[in-house]
Design a protein around this motif. Sequence first.
Motif, mmCIF file in Angstrom:
data_model
loop_
_atom_site.group_PDB
_atom_site.id
_atom_site.type_symbol
_atom_site.label_atom_id
_atom_site.label_comp_id
_atom_site.label_asym_id
_atom_site.label_seq_id
_atom_site.Cartn_x
_atom_site.Cartn_y
_atom_site.Cartn_z
ATOM 1 N N ILE A 55 0.876 -1.173 0.000
ATOM 2 C CA ILE A 55 0.000 0.000 0.000
ATOM 3 C C ILE A 55 0.910 1.219 0.000
ATOM 4 O O ILE A 55 1.664 1.437 0.941
ATOM 5 N N ILE A 56 0.833 1.982 -1.064
ATOM 6 C CA ILE A 56 1.615 3.206 -1.176
ATOM 7 C C ILE A 56 0.652 4.349 -0.941
ATOM 8 O O ILE A 56 -0.356 4.472 -1.642
ATOM 9 N N PHE A 57 0.945 5.172 0.063
ATOM 10 C CA PHE A 57 0.028 6.278 0.337
ATOM 11 C C PHE A 57 0.787 7.567 0.578
ATOM 12 O O PHE A 57 1.953 7.578 0.939
ATOM 13 N N THR A 58 0.075 8.668 0.339
ATOM 14 C CA THR A 58 0.683 9.992 0.398
ATOM 15 C C THR A 58 0.473 10.654 1.757
ATOM 16 O O THR A 58 -0.469 10.340 2.475
ATOM 17 N N THR B 102 7.369 5.248 -7.505
ATOM 18 C CA THR B 102 7.208 4.325 -6.383
ATOM 19 C C THR B 102 6.404 3.092 -6.781
ATOM 20 O O THR B 102 6.773 1.963 -6.445
ATOM 21 N N CYS B 103 5.319 3.289 -7.505
ATOM 22 C CA CYS B 103 4.501 2.156 -7.957
ATOM 23 C C CYS B 103 5.276 1.271 -8.927
ATOM 24 O O CYS B 103 5.164 0.037 -8.872
ATOM 25 N N THR B 104 6.043 1.880 -9.808
ATOM 26 C CA THR B 104 6.849 1.108 -10.756
ATOM 27 C C THR B 104 7.861 0.234 -10.028
ATOM 28 O O THR B 104 7.992 -0.962 -10.298
ATOM 29 N N LEU B 105 8.576 0.823 -9.071
ATOM 30 C CA LEU B 105 9.570 0.057 -8.322
ATOM 31 C C LEU B 105 8.929 -1.076 -7.531
ATOM 32 O O LEU B 105 9.451 -2.201 -7.497
ATOM 33 N N ALA B 106 7.787 -0.804 -6.903
ATOM 34 C CA ALA B 106 7.092 -1.846 -6.131
ATOM 35 C C ALA B 106 6.588 -2.955 -7.051
ATOM 36 O O ALA B 106 6.751 -4.141 -6.748
ATOM 37 N N ALA B 107 5.990 -2.584 -8.175
ATOM 38 C CA ALA B 107 5.438 -3.578 -9.098
ATOM 39 C C ALA B 107 6.538 -4.435 -9.717
ATOM 40 O O ALA B 107 6.382 -5.649 -9.860
ATOM 41 N N ALA C 110 -0.001 -7.548 -5.483
ATOM 42 C CA ALA C 110 -0.706 -6.350 -5.953
ATOM 43 C C ALA C 110 -0.168 -5.143 -5.208
ATOM 44 O O ALA C 110 0.345 -5.260 -4.085
ATOM 45 N N VAL C 111 -0.300 -3.997 -5.840
ATOM 46 C CA VAL C 111 0.104 -2.714 -5.268
ATOM 47 C C VAL C 111 -1.119 -1.805 -5.282
ATOM 48 O O VAL C 111 -1.832 -1.749 -6.284
ATOM 49 N N ILE C 112 -1.344 -1.116 -4.177
ATOM 50 C CA ILE C 112 -2.469 -0.177 -4.088
ATOM 51 C C ILE C 112 -1.894 1.227 -3.894
ATOM 52 O O ILE C 112 -1.140 1.464 -2.946
ATOM 53 N N ILE D 19 0.675 5.687 -12.796
ATOM 54 C CA ILE D 19 0.180 4.469 -12.145
ATOM 55 C C ILE D 19 -0.210 3.445 -13.209
ATOM 56 O O ILE D 19 0.080 2.255 -13.074
ATOM 57 N N THR D 20 -0.827 3.904 -14.285
ATOM 58 C CA THR D 20 -1.154 3.002 -15.395
ATOM 59 C C THR D 20 0.110 2.403 -15.984
ATOM 60 O O THR D 20 0.199 1.197 -16.223
ATOM 61 N N SER D 21 1.104 3.237 -16.194
ATOM 62 C CA SER D 21 2.379 2.765 -16.731
ATOM 63 C C SER D 21 3.018 1.741 -15.803
ATOM 64 O O SER D 21 3.555 0.722 -16.256
ATOM 65 N N ALA D 22 2.959 1.980 -14.498
ATOM 66 C CA ALA D 22 3.530 1.041 -13.529
ATOM 67 C C ALA D 22 2.822 -0.300 -13.603
ATOM 68 O O ALA D 22 3.458 -1.359 -13.526
ATOM 69 N N SER D 23 1.521 -0.273 -13.770
ATOM 70 C CA SER D 23 0.751 -1.506 -13.857
ATOM 71 C C SER D 23 1.118 -2.297 -15.099
ATOM 72 O O SER D 23 1.104 -3.522 -15.088
ATOM 73 N N LEU D 24 1.442 -1.598 -16.154
ATOM 74 C CA LEU D 24 1.787 -2.256 -17.413
ATOM 75 C C LEU D 24 3.257 -2.656 -17.495
ATOM 76 O O LEU D 24 3.646 -3.400 -18.389
ATOM 77 N N SER D 25 4.070 -2.185 -16.554
ATOM 78 C CA SER D 25 5.514 -2.414 -16.628
ATOM 79 C C SER D 25 5.924 -3.821 -16.226
ATOM 80 O O SER D 25 7.030 -4.250 -16.513
ATOM 81 N N GLY D 26 5.052 -4.514 -15.556
ATOM 82 C CA GLY D 26 5.402 -5.864 -15.116
ATOM 83 C C GLY D 26 4.174 -6.731 -15.060
ATOM 84 O O GLY D 26 3.198 -6.507 -15.765
ATOM 85 N N ASN D 27 4.223 -7.710 -14.200
ATOM 86 C CA ASN D 27 3.101 -8.642 -14.068
ATOM 87 C C ASN D 27 2.359 -8.457 -12.758
ATOM 88 O O ASN D 27 1.703 -9.377 -12.291
ATOM 89 N N THR D 28 2.476 -7.282 -12.169
ATOM 90 C CA THR D 28 1.834 -7.008 -10.888
ATOM 91 C C THR D 28 0.754 -5.949 -11.081
ATOM 92 O O THR D 28 1.042 -4.855 -11.574
ATOM 93 N N PRO D 29 -0.484 -6.246 -10.693
ATOM 94 C CA PRO D 29 -1.530 -5.230 -10.815
ATOM 95 C C PRO D 29 -1.297 -4.070 -9.853
ATOM 96 O O PRO D 29 -0.896 -4.271 -8.709
ATOM 97 N N VAL D 30 -1.512 -2.863 -10.347
ATOM 98 C CA VAL D 30 -1.409 -1.650 -9.539
ATOM 99 C C VAL D 30 -2.781 -1.002 -9.553
ATOM 100 O O VAL D 30 -3.308 -0.650 -10.609
#
Length: 162
Positions: free
Chosen positions: A23-26, A68-73, A80-82, A106-117
């Motif tokens: 969970i990535i939060f601001t 951050t989402c890209t690195l986590a994914a 999964a990453v939220i 965030i869309t790009s991060a989701s598409l960068s690997g096999n992990t849903p964001v």
Amino acid sequence: MRTEGLTTAIEGVHDGEGRRIAIIFTRWNDEIISEMRTACLDTLKTQGVTKENIEEIIIPGAFEFPLTCTLAAESEKFDAVIALGCVIRGETPHFDYVAGEAARGITSASLSGNTPVIFGVLTVNTEEQAWQRAARDKDNKGAEFALAALEMAAVTEKLKRV
């Protein structure tokens, strides 16, 4: 997997047993985020995700989501990453840049690997609208984002085996 008629449907479930979730939060709009975070955590735990399998990552604001989402994914540590955030429109075009780039990243991060964001960023016109989506006694979106993460983790896992 469901079968109806001549087709087979791949469908996710909300079973969190054994799932690893980031969970990535601001920090920005932290009172609103805190409410969504609590609902998100409660929902994940109710669905069987253990405390040890939830990693929380705190970032300054929504503009920092893409990296951050890209690195986590891409780390392959998570099922999964939220991304939890809230961008409230102001009097300047700042909202458009931040909300737009957060969504794109965030869309790009989701598409960068096999992990849903999961895009868990409220983009609202007023603080009142944000609270309508984050209040515990109403339809808290944090819970919905948690369920979406579990469902997409299951769908992704099934698609990798097809």
